[in-house]
Design a protein around this motif. Structure first.
Motif: not given
Length: 211
Positions: A48-54, A56-62, A71-77, A106-110
């Motif tokens: 459970k990362k980036y606000g989503i569940v995926f 383990n078949y997938y390796c994530d590269e953020p 001025s808030i860092i978001d993420t592309i994975a 994903s967007k960073t909120i709080d």
């Protein structure tokens, strides 16, 4: 091909202003490939990362990105099939082309990652004589594709965030060998929603120019 992305959120607000996430969309492993037991053991469970569940078949590269300039860092994975980073070649499926990566934004909120977008059929798996790369730019990112060989071909697709969505701005292409040209396709006067862009678009452009 079976679709293995499921959303638990009905009537999801598409606006960039997202309230606290109450459910999590899920990306499961594909059901169309047969995996040996020793391969299945490597992909059991979920993350459970980036606000989503995926799976383990997938390796994530953020990659870090501030696509809306607040001025808030978001993420592309990039979620790649596990065998792309596995030295065990026995886990490779027969048809790699249809088992393409996911792109999750994903967007960073709080201080929490809230799922915003997921794209399938946008990226390809690297393979012999083909290389793909995603790079962050101001307000968006680029996807570069390079086909090596005597008749080489290179493309760079520019994608930006505007009006609460991602759009393709332009595509640069260059060919060498039998067909030699440099061209830029721009979409300034019309909106090209990223959800309508497929990795096969580059193949179509190449075929049209190689005539």
């Amino acid at each position: 091909m079976f679709i293995f992305y499921s959303s638990c959120c009905k009537n999801k607000n598409e606006s960039i202003i997202v309230e606290k996430q109450k459910c999590y969309d899920t990306i499961n492993k594909p059901s169309i490939f047969f995996l040996e037991n020793h391969c299945l053991a490597k992909v059991k469970g979920f993350k459970k990362k980036y606000g989503i569940v995926f799976s383990n078949y997938y390796c994530d590269e953020p990659l870090s990105i501030d696509f809306d300039n607040n001025s808030i860092i978001d993420t592309i994975a990039i979620l790649k099939p596990f065998y792309q980073n596995d030295v065990d070649s026995t886990c490779y499926p027969e048809n790699l082309e249809i088992d393409s990566p996911f792109l999750v934004i994903s967007k960073t909120i709080d201080s929490n990652s809230v799922f915003l977008k997921v794209y399938k059929n946008l990226l390809s798996n690297n393979r012999a004589n083909f290389y793909e790369e995603l790079n962050i730019i101001n307000n968006g990112f680029t996807i570069s594709n390079e086909y090596n060989g005597n008749n080489g071909f290179f493309s760079k697709t520019y994608i930006s965030f505007k009006e609460s969505n991602f759009y393709v701005d332009s595509i640069n292409v260059e060919s060498w060998g039998e067909y030699q040209y440099q061209k830029t396709i721009k979409f300034k006067n019309k909106k090209f929603d990223l959800s309508k862009y497929k990795r096969t678009c580059i193949d179509s452009i190449r075929s049209n120019f190689n005539k």
